[in-house]
Design an enzyme around this catalytic site. Structure first.
Site, PDB file in Angstrom:
ATOM      1  N   TYR A  27      21.276  18.631 -11.674  1.00  0.00           N
ATOM      2  CA  TYR A  27      19.988  19.108 -11.170  1.00  0.00           C
ATOM      3  C   TYR A  27      19.912  20.623 -11.302  1.00  0.00           C
ATOM      4  O   TYR A  27      18.939  21.180 -11.821  1.00  0.00           O
ATOM      5  CB  TYR A  27      19.803  18.698  -9.703  1.00  0.00           C
ATOM      6  CG  TYR A  27      18.597  19.336  -9.054  1.00  0.00           C
ATOM      7  CD1 TYR A  27      17.313  18.917  -9.356  1.00  0.00           C
ATOM      8  CD2 TYR A  27      18.743  20.385  -8.140  1.00  0.00           C
ATOM      9  CE1 TYR A  27      16.195  19.513  -8.787  1.00  0.00           C
ATOM     10  CE2 TYR A  27      17.643  20.991  -7.556  1.00  0.00           C
ATOM     11  CZ  TYR A  27      16.376  20.544  -7.883  1.00  0.00           C
ATOM     12  OH  TYR A  27      15.276  21.144  -7.320  1.00  0.00           O
ATOM     13  N   SER A  52      14.352  15.643  -7.991  1.00  0.00           N
ATOM     14  CA  SER A  52      14.838  16.745  -7.153  1.00  0.00           C
ATOM     15  C   SER A  52      15.929  16.377  -6.153  1.00  0.00           C
ATOM     16  O   SER A  52      16.382  17.232  -5.403  1.00  0.00           O
ATOM     17  CB  SER A  52      13.658  17.359  -6.382  1.00  0.00           C
ATOM     18  OG  SER A  52      13.047  16.384  -5.561  1.00  0.00           O
ATOM     19  N   SER A  65      15.208  26.765  -8.421  1.00  0.00           N
ATOM     20  CA  SER A  65      15.925  26.320  -7.221  1.00  0.00           C
ATOM     21  C   SER A  65      17.163  27.159  -6.950  1.00  0.00           C
ATOM     22  O   SER A  65      17.826  27.653  -7.871  1.00  0.00           O
ATOM     23  CB  SER A  65      16.346  24.852  -7.408  1.00  0.00           C
ATOM     24  OG  SER A  65      17.272  24.452  -6.423  1.00  0.00           O
ATOM     25  N   ARG A 121       9.223  15.515   3.955  1.00  0.00           N
ATOM     26  CA  ARG A 121      10.425  15.410   3.134  1.00  0.00           C
ATOM     27  C   ARG A 121      10.785  13.936   2.966  1.00  0.00           C
ATOM     28  O   ARG A 121      10.583  13.128   3.867  1.00  0.00           O
ATOM     29  CB  ARG A 121      11.561  16.144   3.842  1.00  0.00           C
ATOM     30  CG  ARG A 121      12.774  16.497   3.003  1.00  0.00           C
ATOM     31  CD  ARG A 121      12.441  17.099   1.712  1.00  0.00           C
ATOM     32  NE  ARG A 121      13.311  18.229   1.353  1.00  0.00           N
ATOM     33  CZ  ARG A 121      13.412  18.684   0.132  1.00  0.00           C
ATOM     34  NH1 ARG A 121      12.748  18.117  -0.862  1.00  0.00           N
ATOM     35  NH2 ARG A 121      14.154  19.731  -0.134  1.00  0.00           N
ATOM     36  N   GLU A 151      19.787  25.937  -6.142  1.00  0.00           N
ATOM     37  CA  GLU A 151      20.913  25.169  -6.686  1.00  0.00           C
ATOM     38  C   GLU A 151      21.404  25.766  -8.005  1.00  0.00           C
ATOM     39  O   GLU A 151      22.507  25.456  -8.456  1.00  0.00           O
ATOM     40  CB  GLU A 151      20.504  23.709  -6.893  1.00  0.00           C
ATOM     41  CG  GLU A 151      20.283  22.924  -5.611  1.00  0.00           C
ATOM     42  CD  GLU A 151      21.586  22.557  -4.897  1.00  0.00           C
ATOM     43  OE1 GLU A 151      22.615  22.414  -5.573  1.00  0.00           O
ATOM     44  OE2 GLU A 151      21.555  22.411  -3.661  1.00  0.00           O
ATOM     45  N   GLY A 211       4.397  15.018  -4.146  1.00  0.00           N
ATOM     46  CA  GLY A 211       5.611  15.371  -3.412  1.00  0.00           C
ATOM     47  C   GLY A 211       5.334  16.239  -2.205  1.00  0.00           C
ATOM     48  O   GLY A 211       4.189  16.582  -1.902  1.00  0.00           O
ATOM     49  N   GLN A 212       6.397  16.607  -1.517  1.00  0.00           N
ATOM     50  CA  GLN A 212       6.279  17.458  -0.327  1.00  0.00           C
ATOM     51  C   GLN A 212       5.542  18.757  -0.644  1.00  0.00           C
ATOM     52  O   GLN A 212       4.494  19.061  -0.052  1.00  0.00           O
ATOM     53  CB  GLN A 212       7.671  17.789   0.211  1.00  0.00           C
ATOM     54  CG  GLN A 212       7.674  18.876   1.279  1.00  0.00           C
ATOM     55  CD  GLN A 212       9.054  19.345   1.673  1.00  0.00           C
ATOM     56  OE1 GLN A 212       9.542  19.006   2.728  1.00  0.00           O
ATOM     57  NE2 GLN A 212       9.706  20.124   0.818  1.00  0.00           N
ATOM     58  N   ASP A 213       6.054  19.529  -1.595  1.00  0.00           N
ATOM     59  CA  ASP A 213       5.454  20.826  -1.916  1.00  0.00           C
ATOM     60  C   ASP A 213       4.059  20.663  -2.515  1.00  0.00           C
ATOM     61  O   ASP A 213       3.144  21.428  -2.209  1.00  0.00           O
ATOM     62  CB  ASP A 213       6.336  21.595  -2.897  1.00  0.00           C
ATOM     63  CG  ASP A 213       7.657  22.010  -2.280  1.00  0.00           C
ATOM     64  OD1 ASP A 213       7.941  21.585  -1.151  1.00  0.00           O
ATOM     65  OD2 ASP A 213       8.411  22.751  -2.931  1.00  0.00           O
TER      66      ASP A 213
END
Length: 326
Positions: free
Chosen positions: A152, A87, A128, A187, A130, A12-14
Protein backbone atom coordinates in the site's frame (compact mmCIF):
# COMPACT_ATOMS: atom_id res chain seq x y z
CA UNK A 1 -20.27 29.99 -13.25
CA UNK A 2 -20.53 26.99 -10.93
CA UNK A 3 -17.24 25.17 -10.33
CA UNK A 4 -17.24 21.48 -11.22
CA UNK A 5 -15.39 19.06 -8.96
CA UNK A 6 -14.76 15.38 -9.62
CA UNK A 7 -14.14 13.00 -6.72
CA UNK A 8 -12.86 9.46 -7.18
CA UNK A 9 -13.59 7.41 -4.08
CA UNK A 10 -16.64 9.55 -3.30
CA UNK A 11 -18.32 6.63 -1.47
CA UNK A 12 -15.46 6.38 1.05
CA UNK A 13 -14.92 8.17 4.34
CA UNK A 14 -12.96 11.11 2.90
CA UNK A 15 -15.02 11.27 -0.29
CA UNK A 16 -18.28 11.65 1.61
CA UNK A 17 -16.98 14.43 3.87
CA UNK A 18 -15.36 16.20 0.91
CA UNK A 19 -18.57 16.00 -1.15
CA UNK A 20 -20.51 17.62 1.71
CA UNK A 21 -17.86 20.32 2.09
CA UNK A 22 -17.80 21.15 -1.64
CA UNK A 23 -21.60 21.28 -1.83
CA UNK A 24 -21.56 23.84 0.99
CA UNK A 25 -19.07 25.85 -1.09
CA UNK A 26 -21.49 25.85 -4.03
CA UNK A 27 -19.70 23.32 -6.24
CA UNK A 28 -21.32 21.02 -8.77
CA UNK A 29 -20.05 17.70 -7.39
CA UNK A 30 -19.44 14.63 -9.55
CA UNK A 31 -18.20 11.22 -8.42
CA UNK A 32 -16.93 8.07 -10.10
CA UNK A 33 -18.36 4.85 -8.64
CA UNK A 34 -18.47 1.23 -9.69
CA UNK A 35 -21.64 0.17 -11.49
CA UNK A 36 -22.35 -2.36 -8.72
CA UNK A 37 -22.52 0.54 -6.24
CA UNK A 38 -25.21 2.28 -8.28
CA UNK A 39 -27.13 -1.00 -8.43
CA UNK A 40 -26.81 -1.56 -4.66
CA UNK A 41 -27.03 1.92 -3.09
CA UNK A 42 -28.27 0.68 0.30
CA UNK A 43 -25.01 -1.08 1.12
CA UNK A 44 -22.43 0.60 -1.10
CA UNK A 45 -23.54 4.24 -0.99
CA UNK A 46 -24.48 4.51 2.69
CA UNK A 47 -22.01 7.33 3.44
CA UNK A 48 -23.48 9.58 0.73
CA UNK A 49 -27.12 8.45 0.85
CA UNK A 50 -28.22 11.77 2.35
CA UNK A 51 -26.73 13.82 -0.54
CA UNK A 52 -27.51 11.56 -3.53
CA UNK A 53 -30.02 14.09 -4.86
CA UNK A 54 -27.37 16.83 -4.80
CA UNK A 55 -24.48 15.09 -6.59
CA UNK A 56 -23.93 13.42 -9.98
CA UNK A 57 -22.57 9.87 -10.02
CA UNK A 58 -20.84 8.31 -13.03
CA UNK A 59 -20.31 4.57 -13.44
CA UNK A 60 -16.64 3.83 -14.04
CA UNK A 61 -13.72 1.69 -13.00
CA UNK A 62 -10.33 2.90 -11.78
CA UNK A 63 -8.91 -0.10 -13.64
CA UNK A 64 -10.21 1.14 -17.01
CA UNK A 65 -8.52 4.09 -18.71
CA UNK A 66 -11.35 4.28 -21.25
CA UNK A 67 -14.05 4.74 -18.61
CA UNK A 68 -12.05 7.36 -16.69
CA UNK A 69 -11.24 9.21 -19.93
CA UNK A 70 -14.93 9.23 -20.87
CA UNK A 71 -16.05 10.71 -17.53
CA UNK A 72 -13.34 13.41 -17.51
CA UNK A 73 -14.07 14.28 -21.14
CA UNK A 74 -17.77 14.65 -20.30
CA UNK A 75 -17.35 16.74 -17.14
CA UNK A 76 -14.12 18.67 -17.80
CA UNK A 77 -13.79 19.44 -14.08
CA UNK A 78 -12.06 22.48 -12.61
CA UNK A 79 -10.87 20.39 -9.65
CA UNK A 80 -10.25 16.66 -9.33
CA UNK A 81 -9.76 14.90 -6.00
CA UNK A 82 -8.30 11.43 -6.50
CA UNK A 83 -9.15 9.60 -3.28
CA UNK A 84 -9.98 6.18 -4.69
CA UNK A 85 -7.61 3.40 -3.57
CA UNK A 86 -7.39 0.03 -1.92
CA UNK A 87 -6.60 1.65 1.41
CA UNK A 88 -6.67 -1.11 4.03
CA UNK A 89 -2.97 -1.68 4.79
CA UNK A 90 -3.33 -5.17 6.29
CA UNK A 91 -5.19 -6.33 3.17
CA UNK A 92 -2.33 -5.04 1.02
CA UNK A 93 -0.05 -7.67 2.59
CA UNK A 94 -2.51 -10.40 1.57
CA UNK A 95 -3.20 -9.18 -1.98
CA UNK A 96 -0.22 -7.15 -3.15
CA UNK A 97 -1.04 -7.49 -6.86
CA UNK A 98 -4.54 -6.06 -6.53
CA UNK A 99 -3.32 -3.17 -4.36
CA UNK A 100 -0.50 -2.27 -6.75
CA UNK A 101 -2.67 -2.56 -9.87
CA UNK A 102 -5.62 -0.57 -8.53
CA UNK A 103 -3.66 2.18 -6.79
CA UNK A 104 -0.88 2.80 -9.29
CA UNK A 105 -2.76 2.35 -12.56
CA UNK A 106 -5.81 4.25 -11.28
CA UNK A 107 -3.71 7.30 -10.46
CA UNK A 108 -1.87 7.14 -13.77
CA UNK A 109 -5.13 6.83 -15.72
CA UNK A 110 -6.68 9.88 -14.05
CA UNK A 111 -3.58 12.02 -14.63
CA UNK A 112 -3.27 10.90 -18.25
CA UNK A 113 -6.94 11.62 -18.95
CA UNK A 114 -6.72 15.08 -17.35
CA UNK A 115 -3.63 15.86 -19.43
CA UNK A 116 -5.58 15.06 -22.60
CA UNK A 117 -9.05 16.44 -21.83
CA UNK A 118 -8.81 18.91 -18.90
CA UNK A 119 -5.19 20.16 -18.61
CA UNK A 120 -6.21 23.22 -16.53
CA UNK A 121 -7.92 21.05 -13.89
CA UNK A 122 -6.34 21.26 -10.45
CA UNK A 123 -5.51 17.74 -9.29
CA UNK A 124 -5.28 16.45 -5.73
CA UNK A 125 -3.68 13.07 -5.02
CA UNK A 126 -4.35 11.39 -1.69
CA UNK A 127 -0.85 10.39 -0.65
CA UNK A 128 -0.22 8.76 2.72
CA UNK A 129 2.03 8.81 5.77
CA UNK A 130 2.51 5.07 5.06
CA UNK A 131 5.03 6.22 2.42
CA UNK A 132 7.41 7.13 5.28
CA UNK A 133 7.45 3.55 6.67
CA UNK A 134 9.81 3.54 9.64
CA UNK A 135 11.15 7.08 9.09
CA UNK A 136 14.66 8.29 9.81
CA UNK A 137 13.34 11.38 11.59
CA UNK A 138 10.38 12.38 13.74
CA UNK A 139 8.25 14.34 13.12
CA UNK A 140 8.02 13.80 9.37
CA UNK A 141 7.93 16.77 6.98
CA UNK A 142 7.53 17.19 3.22
CA UNK A 143 11.31 16.63 2.95
CA UNK A 144 11.59 13.43 5.01
CA UNK A 145 12.84 10.48 2.88
CA UNK A 146 10.32 7.72 2.11
CA UNK A 147 10.81 4.05 3.10
CA UNK A 148 7.42 2.35 2.65
CA UNK A 149 6.90 -0.97 4.46
CA UNK A 150 3.82 -2.31 2.65
CA UNK A 151 2.59 -2.66 -0.92
CA UNK A 152 0.00 0.00 0.00
CA UNK A 153 2.77 2.43 0.97
CA UNK A 154 4.71 1.54 -2.18
CA UNK A 155 1.64 2.09 -4.37
CA UNK A 156 1.00 5.48 -2.76
CA UNK A 157 4.63 6.48 -3.28
CA UNK A 158 4.34 5.58 -6.97
CA UNK A 159 1.21 7.76 -7.21
CA UNK A 160 3.05 10.58 -5.44
CA UNK A 161 5.86 10.44 -8.02
CA UNK A 162 3.40 10.19 -10.92
CA UNK A 163 1.69 13.35 -9.63
CA UNK A 164 4.98 15.19 -9.22
CA UNK A 165 6.08 14.06 -12.68
CA UNK A 166 2.90 15.33 -14.38
CA UNK A 167 3.33 18.64 -12.54
CA UNK A 168 6.96 19.10 -13.55
CA UNK A 169 6.95 17.58 -17.05
CA UNK A 170 3.45 18.38 -18.35
CA UNK A 171 2.81 21.44 -16.14
CA UNK A 172 -0.46 20.09 -14.74
CA UNK A 173 -1.52 21.92 -11.55
CA UNK A 174 -1.17 18.62 -9.65
CA UNK A 175 -0.18 18.06 -6.03
CA UNK A 176 -0.23 15.52 -3.23
CA UNK A 177 -1.57 15.73 0.30
CA UNK A 178 0.54 13.50 2.55
CA UNK A 179 -2.19 12.75 5.05
CA UNK A 180 -1.50 11.02 8.33
CA UNK A 181 -4.14 8.72 9.84
CA UNK A 182 -7.55 10.34 9.94
CA UNK A 183 -10.64 8.69 11.36
CA UNK A 184 -14.36 9.30 11.83
CA UNK A 185 -17.63 7.48 12.50
CA UNK A 186 -17.63 6.73 8.75
CA UNK A 187 -14.41 4.70 8.93
CA UNK A 188 -14.75 1.12 7.69
CA UNK A 189 -15.13 -1.61 10.32
CA UNK A 190 -11.95 -3.31 9.06
CA UNK A 191 -9.80 -0.43 10.38
CA UNK A 192 -8.48 -0.78 13.93
CA UNK A 193 -9.94 2.52 15.20
CA UNK A 194 -13.50 1.69 14.15
CA UNK A 195 -13.04 -1.92 15.26
CA UNK A 196 -12.21 -0.58 18.73
CA UNK A 197 -15.13 1.86 19.04
CA UNK A 198 -17.67 -0.53 17.53
CA UNK A 199 -16.62 -3.52 19.65
CA UNK A 200 -16.50 -1.36 22.79
CA UNK A 201 -20.12 -0.41 22.08
CA UNK A 202 -21.05 -4.06 21.58
CA UNK A 203 -19.38 -5.05 24.86
CA UNK A 204 -21.25 -2.27 26.67
CA UNK A 205 -24.54 -3.62 25.31
CA UNK A 206 -23.63 -7.24 26.08
CA UNK A 207 -23.32 -8.20 22.40
CA UNK A 208 -19.62 -9.12 22.58
CA UNK A 209 -17.29 -10.36 25.31
CA UNK A 210 -13.83 -9.46 24.01
CA UNK A 211 -11.84 -7.32 21.61
CA UNK A 212 -8.87 -8.95 19.83
CA UNK A 213 -6.11 -6.57 18.76
CA UNK A 214 -2.55 -6.71 17.47
CA UNK A 215 0.28 -4.44 18.62
CA UNK A 216 -1.05 -2.13 21.34
CA UNK A 217 2.17 -0.12 21.39
CA UNK A 218 2.04 0.94 17.71
CA UNK A 219 1.77 4.73 17.59
CA UNK A 220 -0.04 6.89 15.09
CA UNK A 221 -0.84 10.53 14.46
CA UNK A 222 -4.67 10.40 14.43
CA UNK A 223 -6.83 13.28 13.22
CA UNK A 224 -10.46 13.82 12.21
CA UNK A 225 -11.35 13.20 8.55
CA UNK A 226 -13.76 16.15 8.56
CA UNK A 227 -10.84 18.47 9.33
CA UNK A 228 -8.57 16.91 6.73
CA UNK A 229 -10.87 17.33 3.70
CA UNK A 230 -10.77 21.10 4.29
CA UNK A 231 -6.99 20.91 3.87
CA UNK A 232 -7.44 19.12 0.53
CA UNK A 233 -9.61 21.96 -0.75
CA UNK A 234 -7.26 24.66 0.55
CA UNK A 235 -4.33 23.06 -1.29
CA UNK A 236 -6.13 23.40 -4.63
CA UNK A 237 -6.96 27.07 -3.99
CA UNK A 238 -3.28 28.08 -3.95
CA UNK A 239 -1.63 29.72 -6.94
CA UNK A 240 1.29 27.27 -6.92
CA UNK A 241 0.78 23.49 -6.74
CA UNK A 242 2.82 22.13 -3.82
CA UNK A 243 2.76 19.01 -1.64
CA UNK A 244 1.71 19.25 2.01
CA UNK A 245 1.87 17.11 5.14
CA UNK A 246 -1.47 17.10 6.96
CA UNK A 247 -1.35 15.82 10.53
CA UNK A 248 -1.98 16.75 14.17
CA UNK A 249 1.66 16.71 15.29
CA UNK A 250 0.71 14.40 18.17
CA UNK A 251 1.28 10.68 18.47
CA UNK A 252 -0.80 8.21 20.46
CA UNK A 253 -0.63 4.45 20.90
CA UNK A 254 -3.37 1.95 20.09
CA UNK A 255 -3.48 1.35 23.86
CA UNK A 256 -4.37 5.02 24.47
CA UNK A 257 -7.10 4.88 21.83
CA UNK A 258 -8.55 1.81 23.56
CA UNK A 259 -8.37 3.46 27.00
CA UNK A 260 -10.31 6.51 25.79
CA UNK A 261 -12.97 4.43 24.01
CA UNK A 262 -13.62 2.02 26.88
CA UNK A 263 -13.26 4.74 29.50
CA UNK A 264 -16.00 6.76 27.80
CA UNK A 265 -18.31 3.79 28.36
CA UNK A 266 -17.16 3.27 31.98
CA UNK A 267 -15.49 -0.02 31.06
CA UNK A 268 -12.08 -1.33 32.16
CA UNK A 269 -10.43 -2.21 28.83
CA UNK A 270 -8.04 -4.68 30.49
CA UNK A 271 -10.96 -6.98 31.23
CA UNK A 272 -11.92 -7.29 27.56
CA UNK A 273 -8.90 -6.71 25.29
CA UNK A 274 -6.94 -9.76 24.09
CA UNK A 275 -3.63 -9.27 22.28
CA UNK A 276 -3.51 -11.63 19.29
CA UNK A 277 -0.10 -12.02 17.62
CA UNK A 278 -1.83 -13.13 14.41
CA UNK A 279 -3.02 -9.51 14.06
CA UNK A 280 0.51 -8.05 14.11
CA UNK A 281 1.68 -6.67 10.75
CA UNK A 282 4.44 -8.62 8.97
CA UNK A 283 6.41 -5.35 8.86
CA UNK A 284 5.23 -3.15 11.70
CA UNK A 285 5.57 0.63 11.72
CA UNK A 286 6.03 1.81 15.28
CA UNK A 287 5.63 5.57 15.18
CA UNK A 288 4.41 8.09 12.63
CA UNK A 289 4.02 11.77 13.56
CA UNK A 290 3.56 14.58 11.07
CA UNK A 291 4.80 18.16 11.08
CA UNK A 292 2.00 20.32 9.59
CA UNK A 293 3.82 23.66 9.91
CA UNK A 294 3.90 24.24 6.14
CA UNK A 295 0.11 23.74 5.94
CA UNK A 296 -0.35 26.14 8.87
CA UNK A 297 1.90 28.81 7.35
CA UNK A 298 0.76 28.59 3.70
CA UNK A 299 -2.83 27.33 3.97
CA UNK A 300 -3.81 28.64 7.39
CA UNK A 301 -4.88 25.08 8.23
CA UNK A 302 -4.66 23.33 11.57
CA UNK A 303 -6.55 20.41 13.13
CA UNK A 304 -9.59 21.30 15.24
CA UNK A 305 -10.77 17.99 16.74
CA UNK A 306 -8.64 16.40 19.48
CA UNK A 307 -8.11 12.64 19.80
CA UNK A 308 -10.40 12.46 22.84
CA UNK A 309 -13.17 14.30 20.99
CA UNK A 310 -12.69 12.08 17.95
CA UNK A 311 -12.82 8.80 19.89
CA UNK A 312 -15.89 9.90 21.86
CA UNK A 313 -17.61 10.97 18.62
CA UNK A 314 -16.95 7.54 17.13
CA UNK A 315 -18.04 5.65 20.24
CA UNK A 316 -21.27 7.63 20.57
CA UNK A 317 -22.15 7.12 16.89
CA UNK A 318 -21.48 3.37 17.07
CA UNK A 319 -23.41 3.00 20.32
CA UNK A 320 -26.42 4.85 18.88
CA UNK A 321 -26.41 2.67 15.73
CA UNK A 322 -26.06 -0.55 17.75
CA UNK A 323 -28.95 0.37 20.02
CA UNK A 324 -31.08 1.16 16.98
CA UNK A 325 -30.38 -2.29 15.50
CA UNK A 326 -31.15 -4.24 18.66
Amino acid sequence: MTQKALITGITGQDGSYLAEFLLEKGYEVHGIVRRVAIEDPEHRLWRIRHILDKIVLHAGSMESYASIFKVIDQIKPAECYHLSAQSFVSYSFEDEFSTINTNIHGTHYVLAALKERAPQCRFYFAASSEMFGNPIETPQTEKTPFFPRSSYGISKLAGFHFTRNYREVYHLPALSGILFNHESPRRGLEFVTRKITNTAGKIKLGLEKELRLGNLEAKRDWGYAGDYVKAMWLMLQQEKAEDYVIATGETHSVREFVEIAFGHLDLDWKEYVVVDEKLFRPAEIYELRGDFRKALEKLGWEPKVSLKELVKMMVETDLKALKKNI
